[in-house]
Design an enzyme around this catalytic site. Structure first.
Site, PDB file in Angstrom:
ATOM      1  N   LYS A 195      56.209  25.656  67.785  1.00  0.00           N
ATOM      2  CA  LYS A 195      54.872  25.592  67.180  1.00  0.00           C
ATOM      3  C   LYS A 195      54.507  26.952  66.570  1.00  0.00           C
ATOM      4  CE  LYS A 195      55.049  21.395  68.374  1.00  0.00           C
ATOM      5  NZ  LYS A 195      54.587  20.737  69.578  1.00  0.00           N
TER       6      LYS A 195
HETATM    7  C1  LIG Z   1      54.609  19.604  70.580  1.00  0.00           C
HETATM    8  C2  LIG Z   1      53.746  18.414  70.566  1.00  0.00           C
HETATM    9  C3  LIG Z   1      52.950  18.007  71.662  1.00  0.00           C
HETATM   10  C4  LIG Z   1      52.906  18.715  72.978  1.00  0.00           C
HETATM   11  O1  LIG Z   1      54.074  19.229  73.359  1.00  0.00           O
HETATM   12  P1  LIG Z   1      54.346  20.247  74.561  1.00  0.00           P
HETATM   13  O2  LIG Z   1      55.803  20.497  74.358  1.00  0.00           O
HETATM   14  O3  LIG Z   1      54.035  19.534  75.823  1.00  0.00           O
HETATM   15  O4  LIG Z   1      53.518  21.492  74.385  1.00  0.00           O
HETATM   16  C5  LIG Z   1      52.119  16.918  71.490  1.00  0.00           C
HETATM   17  N1  LIG Z   1      52.040  16.267  70.333  1.00  0.00           N
HETATM   18  C6  LIG Z   1      52.769  16.623  69.257  1.00  0.00           C
HETATM   19  C7  LIG Z   1      52.581  15.876  67.980  1.00  0.00           C
HETATM   20  C8  LIG Z   1      53.651  17.692  69.339  1.00  0.00           C
HETATM   21  O5  LIG Z   1      54.380  18.019  68.267  1.00  0.00           O
END
Ligand SMILES: *Cc1c(COP(=O)(O)O)cnc(C)c1O
Length: 396
Positions: A195
């Protein structure tokens, strides 16, 4: 010149370029080391510092940090009061966590189809899927481009629904010049390494509602409180009460210190992502059969993902061969996402293929290209070169 197979030619790159990657510098390392040398590895001051930085960036009153974005979504589903028999409407073009949070609370995810242009959830299909059991709408700002939040807000307000925005892709994005973080009742950001900025693992919910804030704090820490305003009685300085069945979903100070240091770089990271996206857009503008990602004029994306779509009538091979050919060039392409309801667990629950036809068509034709701020200009040119090479090989 058309090579008969991509394998016979020299790959564009000699080493694999991943599709996403974190960017950690000495300052990030120093801030984590400082925590290691101090008194608190967890439940110390860095968590509140990090929460303040995220709340300020997102323009929200409160922020609550969790051990992951998935845990944060679970917290939001709890705070929204989703329970047995309740429905929550979300998009199938997302990571499974967006709808799993509803299942954790024994609710029922309902999938609305996407818009064919932005690939975000379609408010008109949300409206068709509303029932007397609908409790929440969970839009996802897919690829970093905010969903149609005003239309979604209007649907929610008419029926008193809670809007939980999955903004895992859209930290730093805006919608009608308003920040993501000011658009929903609760907004989730993920700090996974892929992210925009990272805490290794981590998630945050931002909200302006004090009631949700209190519930989120309880939920991430066993449902236990020592808050004098919440205690039913007081038996002494050791005393605490458990008010809800919460979980252990706290973030550590180590992770928060990394996140705090990373947040200072968010704007430069997002700028670089936008720059790379515009270089791709320009480079692919004259390639027939390649559909570039449409950007709605209401939005300014923070570009978590950049994908192309293939118009199959233009090519002698399908998406799979395209994908394999790009990987053979050492371009670490990916596919986002398999429609969630087509995953075997959801199939076992009874969701049927064909539920969201536009989402399924989209999935069949999409390829995600590498996009992350640490990419060099040469990396970007390698991706462009490889796409053009495969395009030339497979174009009718
Ligand atoms: C990355 C992501 C999450 C949450 O992911 P974590 O790995 O638990 O931090 C939730 N929704 C989307 C669309 C994502 O890309």
């Amino acid at each position: 010149m058309k090579p008969s197979t991509s394998q016979v030619s020299t790959p564009v790159r000699s080493t694999m370029l991943s599709y996403g990657q974190q960017w950690i510098d000495e300052q990030d390392i120093a801030s984590v080391v400082e925590v290691l040398k101090g008194s608190y590895l967890t439940q110390g001051p860095r968590i509140a510092d990090f929460e303040r930085a995220v709340a300020e960036e997102a323009g929200a009153r409160y922020a609550v940090a969790f051990s992951s974005g998935t845990a944060a979504l679970h917290g939001a589903a709890f705070a929204a009061g989703i329970g047995l028999g309740d429905e929550a409407i979300t998009t199938p073009i997302t990571f499974a966590a967006s709808s799993n949070c509803v299942l954790y609370q024994r609710g029922t995810p309902v999938f609305a189809d996407i818009r064919p242009d932005t690939y975000n959830i379609d408010p008109e299909d949300i409206e068709r899927k509303l029932t007397s059991r609908t409790k929440a709408i969970i839009p996802v700002d897919y690829t970093g481009q905010p969903a149609d939040m005003d239309a979604i807000r209007a649907l929610a307000d008419k029926r008193g629904l809670v809007v939980i925005e999955d903004a895992a892709h859209s930290l730093g994005a805006t919608y009608k010049n308003r920040k993501v973080g000011t658009l929903a009742d609760m907004t989730m950001f993920s700090f996974h390494p892929l992210k925009h900025v990272t805490t290794a693992e981590g998630g945050v919910i931002v909200t302006d509602h004090h009631e949700y804030y209190k519930k989120l704090e309880l939920f991430r820490s066993h449902g236990i409180t020592k808050d004098p305003e919440m205690l039913l009685t007081d038996e002494g300085p050791w005393y605490y009460e458990m008010h809800e069945l919460g979980y252990h979903y706290r973030m550590t100070d180590l992770h928060a210190a990394l996140g705090l240091s990373q947040m200072a770089k968010l704007h430069s990271f997002v700028e670089r992502r936008r720059e790379i996206a515009s270089i791709y857009n320009e480079a692919f503008s004259d390639l027939p059969g390649i559909v570039r990602p449409y950007q709605h004029p209401d939005t300014n994306s923070s570009w978590h993902l950049y994908m192309i779509r293939l118009e199959f009538s233009e090519f002698s091979v399908g998406r799979r061969r395209w994908f394999e050919a790009l990987r053979a060039e050492n371009i670490g392409v990916h596919v986002h996402y398999i429609p969630v309801y087509k995953l075997p667990y959801y199939q076992k629950l009874g969701y049927k293929a064909g539920l969201c036809p536009i989402a399924e068509q989209y999935y069949e034709s999409a390829i995600t290209l590498p996009l992350f701020p640490k990419m060099s200009n040469q990396d970007v040119q390698d991706v462009i070169h490889a796409v053009k090479k495969i395009h030339a090989a497979y174009k009718y």
